[in-house]
Write an enzyme that holds these catalytic residues in place. Structure first.
Site, PDB file in Angstrom:
ATOM      1  N   ASP A   8       0.853  -1.186   0.000  1.00  0.00           N
ATOM      2  CA  ASP A   8       0.000   0.000   0.000  1.00  0.00           C
ATOM      3  C   ASP A   8       0.894   1.242   0.000  1.00  0.00           C
ATOM      4  OD1 ASP A   8      -2.386   1.654   0.547  1.00  0.00           O
ATOM      5  OD2 ASP A   8      -1.503   1.871   2.534  1.00  0.00           O
ATOM      6  N   ASP A  10      -0.122   5.009   0.915  1.00  0.00           N
ATOM      7  CA  ASP A  10      -0.279   6.001   1.978  1.00  0.00           C
ATOM      8  C   ASP A  10      -0.207   5.373   3.363  1.00  0.00           C
ATOM      9  OD1 ASP A  10      -0.840   8.541   0.444  1.00  0.00           O
ATOM     10  OD2 ASP A  10      -2.366   7.227  -0.405  1.00  0.00           O
ATOM     11  N   THR A  42      -2.901   0.149  -4.248  1.00  0.00           N
ATOM     12  CA  THR A  42      -3.368   1.406  -3.669  1.00  0.00           C
ATOM     13  C   THR A  42      -4.796   1.749  -4.076  1.00  0.00           C
ATOM     14  OG1 THR A  42      -2.894   3.786  -3.544  1.00  0.00           O
ATOM     15  CG2 THR A  42      -2.370   2.689  -5.618  1.00  0.00           C
ATOM     16  N   GLY A  43      -5.408   2.590  -3.256  1.00  0.00           N
ATOM     17  CA  GLY A  43      -6.706   3.138  -3.630  1.00  0.00           C
ATOM     18  C   GLY A  43      -6.565   4.294  -4.597  1.00  0.00           C
ATOM     19  N   LYS A 191      -8.446  -5.025  -3.447  1.00  0.00           N
ATOM     20  CA  LYS A 191      -7.026  -5.347  -3.553  1.00  0.00           C
ATOM     21  C   LYS A 191      -6.811  -6.864  -3.507  1.00  0.00           C
ATOM     22  CE  LYS A 191      -5.261  -1.030  -1.527  1.00  0.00           C
ATOM     23  NZ  LYS A 191      -4.345  -0.428  -0.545  1.00  0.00           N
ATOM     24  N   ASP A 214      -2.047  -0.841   5.947  1.00  0.00           N
ATOM     25  CA  ASP A 214      -2.301  -0.199   7.243  1.00  0.00           C
ATOM     26  C   ASP A 214      -3.773   0.073   7.526  1.00  0.00           C
ATOM     27  OD1 ASP A 214      -2.874   3.120   6.982  1.00  0.00           O
ATOM     28  OD2 ASP A 214      -2.135   2.101   5.217  1.00  0.00           O
ATOM     29  N   ASN A 217      -8.980  -0.741   3.698  1.00  0.00           N
ATOM     30  CA  ASN A 217      -8.990  -1.161   2.299  1.00  0.00           C
ATOM     31  C   ASN A 217      -7.869  -2.150   1.964  1.00  0.00           C
ATOM     32  OD1 ASN A 217      -7.053   0.954   2.579  1.00  0.00           O
ATOM     33  ND2 ASN A 217      -7.136   1.354   0.382  1.00  0.00           N
TER      34      ASN A 217
END
Length: 267
Positions: A8, A10, A42-43, A191, A214, A217
């Site tokens: 991920d 962020d 990632t989103g 994901k 973290d 998502n």
């Protein structure tokens, strides 16, 4: 031997200064040199994820939009894609309009907003991606949106998420990427779905994959990966389901994982 690591961005790959630390950069470069496939999950939209991948010299497919789009970072070839069902999108556009909520639409890797308000400006600054104002915003509900996102106060979003999961949870995957970001993608746009498809693309068993995150998502990819790792700064619920909890994003948590599980180095 683990053959792929999905990370991920962020609050995981990036520290609180919004950069990849030299230690993490070096660890990932060493892993790649030893034949490990390193990718991003990632989103963020593809254009934003590609900027981060470029910093790490990653020339591999990137998992973006929570998993709704897996796309090569070099030639732009799409390997996996899921768009939000039209009826669900129309419902969400109307829901947001009636309640005066800030909704963002992602279509053809462009970020669209109804107006240039502070939420849009702050989001664009965070993601390093410009937005386009689309005055006839409701028209976008008819497009094959990759992702929709509502920005608001965390507690309010929790209430909205609970309500919408009852109303359209069977049509869309609803998750938080940050406390004030509520995101909507296709049911198979997580994901976890994307990571499974990408491992298959490379010919890896999912048991040979490490997933590191973290937040909410990241849950699905930690669940399917052979080794699901939560950051030291991860949400408590993610730590509970993880196979391993590493150090925080400010303490080279990614490097620690690479050293321990790829190279078998002790402290």
């Amino acid at each position: 031997m683990y053959k792929m690591i999905a990370i991920d961005i962020d609050d995981t790959l990036l520290n609180d200064e919004k950069v990849v630390s030299p230690g993490t950069q070096a660890a990932l470069a060493e892993a790649v040199q030893h034949g490990v496939t390193v990718t991003i999950a990632t989103g963020r939209m593809y254009a934003s994820a590609k900027q981060v991948a470029a910093q790490l010299n990653l020339n591999v497919p990137l998992i973006t939009y929570q998993g709704s789009l897996v796309k090569n970072s070099i030639d732009g070839k799409v390997l996996y894609e899921r768009a939000i069902p039209r009826d669900a999108a129309v419902f969400l556009f109307q829901y947001a309009k009636e309640r005066g909520l800030h909704l963002q639409a992602y279509y053809d890797d462009v970020l669209y907003v109804k107006e240039a308000n502070q939420k849009a400006i702050d989001y664009a600054e965070l993601s390093k991606i410009p937005f386009e104002v689309y005055p006839n915003f409701d028209e976008l509900a008819e497009k094959p949106n990759t992702k929709l996102l509502i920005i608001d106060d965390p507690d309010k979003l929790d209430e909205i998420a609970a309500e919408l999961k009852q109303l359209i949870g069977h049509e869309m995957h609803i998750t938080k990427s940050k406390p004030h970001f509520l995101e909507f993608v296709h049911k198979e746009g997580t994901k976890g779905h994307a990571l499974t498809a990408l491992a298959e693309h490379f010919g890896y068993e999912i048991s040979e994959v490490i997933a590191i995150g973290d937040s909410d998502n990241d849950r699905e990819m930690l669940e399917v990966a052979g080794l699901g790792v939560a950051m030291g700064n991860a949400k408590p619920a993610l730590k509970e389901l993880a196979n391993y909890v590493t150090r925080s994003n400010n303490e080279d948590g990614i490097k620690h994982v690479v050293d321990k599980f790829v190279f078998g180095r002790s402290e």
